[in-house]
Design a protein around this motif. Structure first.
Motif, short mmCIF file in Angstrom:
data_model
loop_
_atom_site.label_atom_id
_atom_site.label_comp_id
_atom_site.label_asym_id
_atom_site.label_seq_id
_atom_site.Cartn_x
_atom_site.Cartn_y
_atom_site.Cartn_z
N GLN A 1 25.83 -32.98 5.90
CA GLN A 1 25.98 -31.93 6.89
C GLN A 1 25.32 -32.34 8.21
OE1 GLN A 1 27.99 -29.38 6.82
NE2 GLN A 1 27.39 -28.89 8.90
N GLN A 2 24.14 -32.93 8.13
CA GLN A 2 23.47 -33.40 9.35
C GLN A 2 24.29 -34.51 10.01
OE1 GLN A 2 20.48 -32.25 11.04
NE2 GLN A 2 21.67 -33.43 12.48
N LEU A 3 24.85 -35.41 9.20
CA LEU A 3 25.69 -36.48 9.75
C LEU A 3 26.90 -35.89 10.48
CD1 LEU A 3 25.64 -39.13 6.86
CD2 LEU A 3 24.19 -39.03 8.91
N THR B 1 21.90 -44.07 9.73
CA THR B 1 22.92 -44.75 8.92
C THR B 1 23.01 -46.26 9.11
OG1 THR B 1 24.62 -44.39 10.63
CG2 THR B 1 24.38 -42.69 8.92
N SER B 2 22.42 -46.79 10.17
CA SER B 2 22.64 -48.20 10.49
C SER B 2 22.17 -49.15 9.40
CB SER B 2 22.01 -48.56 11.84
OG SER B 2 20.61 -48.33 11.79
N ALA B 3 21.05 -48.86 8.76
CA ALA B 3 20.54 -49.77 7.71
C ALA B 3 21.51 -49.85 6.54
CB ALA B 3 19.16 -49.32 7.23
N LYS B 4 22.03 -48.71 6.12
CA LYS B 4 22.97 -48.69 5.00
C LYS B 4 24.28 -49.38 5.38
CE LYS B 4 24.83 -45.65 1.47
NZ LYS B 4 24.75 -44.34 0.86
N LEU B 5 24.78 -49.09 6.57
CA LEU B 5 26.03 -49.70 7.02
C LEU B 5 25.86 -51.20 7.25
CD1 LEU B 5 27.32 -46.89 9.40
CD2 LEU B 5 28.15 -47.45 7.09
N PHE B 6 24.70 -51.61 7.74
CA PHE B 6 24.43 -53.04 7.91
C PHE B 6 24.44 -53.73 6.55
CE2 PHE B 6 21.41 -56.59 7.90
CZ PHE B 6 22.04 -57.43 8.82
N GLY B 7 23.80 -53.12 5.56
CA GLY B 7 23.80 -53.69 4.21
C GLY B 7 25.20 -53.84 3.65
N PHE B 8 26.04 -52.86 3.93
CA PHE B 8 27.43 -52.91 3.47
C PHE B 8 28.16 -54.07 4.15
CE2 PHE B 8 31.86 -51.40 3.70
CZ PHE B 8 32.11 -51.28 2.34
N ALA B 9 27.99 -54.21 5.47
CA ALA B 9 28.63 -55.30 6.21
C ALA B 9 28.12 -56.65 5.71
CB ALA B 9 28.36 -55.15 7.71
N LEU B 10 26.83 -56.73 5.42
CA LEU B 10 26.23 -57.97 4.94
C LEU B 10 26.81 -58.39 3.59
CD1 LEU B 10 24.16 -60.10 5.81
CD2 LEU B 10 22.41 -58.76 4.63
N ARG B 11 27.09 -57.42 2.72
CA ARG B 11 27.70 -57.75 1.42
C ARG B 11 29.08 -58.37 1.61
NH1 ARG B 11 25.37 -52.85 -0.21
NH2 ARG B 11 27.33 -51.70 -0.10
N ILE B 12 29.80 -57.92 2.61
CA ILE B 12 31.14 -58.46 2.85
C ILE B 12 31.06 -59.82 3.54
CG2 ILE B 12 33.32 -58.12 4.11
CD1 ILE B 12 32.81 -55.07 3.84
N SER C 1 20.55 -40.52 16.82
CA SER C 1 20.08 -40.03 15.52
C SER C 1 21.01 -40.48 14.40
CB SER C 1 20.00 -38.50 15.53
OG SER C 1 19.04 -38.07 16.47
N LEU C 2 22.31 -40.43 14.66
CA LEU C 2 23.30 -40.90 13.68
C LEU C 2 23.08 -42.39 13.39
CD1 LEU C 2 25.97 -40.18 12.10
CD2 LEU C 2 27.18 -41.09 14.10
N TYR C 3 22.89 -43.16 14.44
CA TYR C 3 22.65 -44.60 14.30
C TYR C 3 21.37 -44.85 13.50
CZ TYR C 3 21.72 -49.47 15.36
OH TYR C 3 21.44 -50.81 15.25
N ASP C 4 20.31 -44.19 13.86
CA ASP C 4 19.02 -44.38 13.17
C ASP C 4 19.12 -44.05 11.68
OD1 ASP C 4 17.84 -45.21 15.54
OD2 ASP C 4 16.88 -43.28 15.93
#
Length: 195
Positions: free
Chosen positions: A10-12, A34-45, A29-32
């Motif tokens: 909801q906050q997102l 979610t960025s770590a999780k999204l970066f980890g996802f990109a790194l897996r790919i 705030s959105l970047y702060d």
């Protein structure tokens, strides 16, 4: 410092709405959050850190520009953002290595995991999960190149001519593949409704 393992959908959504209205503070705030999780996802790919950083930056530029098109009834915020990251990562792989083979099944499983919205009601979660699984199943039934063409057109919002250029295919072939793939998806999803 944000707590990335307990992202509140909801906050997102609120921050995405703010970004759609060009509220830089909401976007930050959105970047702060979610960025770590999204970066980890990109790194897996992508495996390489510098490539994942590039994709993360491109993804957040896309999120900023497309926040107004986010539709909460279609996907949870992390689902939507993860799909953008996934597509940007695949674009980068295609740009940097024409012969790159992308294991769609592995990453589709990752996306499915990322789609889970903990704030959804049980009925919403079941419906979203069932619809997402049905779409993922039907997409996986398409031939590889047809799936890529459809993904570029709909997940990346590329025009038919842009898809043709990126895939080095004649535009007529792209149009035919998209039309046929959409027909197959429609048929496949209709069969799933009866199951």
């Amino acid at each position: 410092m944000s707590d990335t393992h307990t992202l509140d959908p909801q906050q997102l959504r609120i921050w995405l709405q703010g970004a759609a209205q060009r509220d830089a503070s909401a976007f930050r705030s959105l970047y702060d959050a979610t960025s770590a999780k999204l970066f980890g996802f990109a790194l897996r790919i992508l495996v390489k850190r510098e490539l994942a950083e590039e994709v993360l930056q491109e993804s957040f530029v896309a999120i900023w520009h497309n926040a107004g098109s986010y539709q909460s009834h279609l996907a949870a915020p992390m689902t939507w953002m993860t799909t953008i990251v996934r597509n940007k990562a695949f674009d980068l792989l295609r740009r940097t290595d024409d012969a790159a083979e992308i294991d769609g099944d592995q990453f589709d499983a990752e996306v499915m995991n990322a789609l889970h919205d903990p704030a959804a009601t049980p009925i919403e979660a079941l419906t979203m999960s069932r619809d997402a699984k049905a779409l993922a199943y039907c997409m996986s039934a398409l031939e590889g190149l047809h799936r890529q063409v459809l993904g570029l057109a709909f997940f990346h919002d590329l025009s038919h001519s842009e898809v043709a250029q990126q895939m080095s295919l004649p535009i007529g072939t792209v149009k035919t593949w998209i039309r046929r793939s959409l027909e197959r998806l429609k048929t496949c999803l209709a069969k799933g409704d009866r199951a």
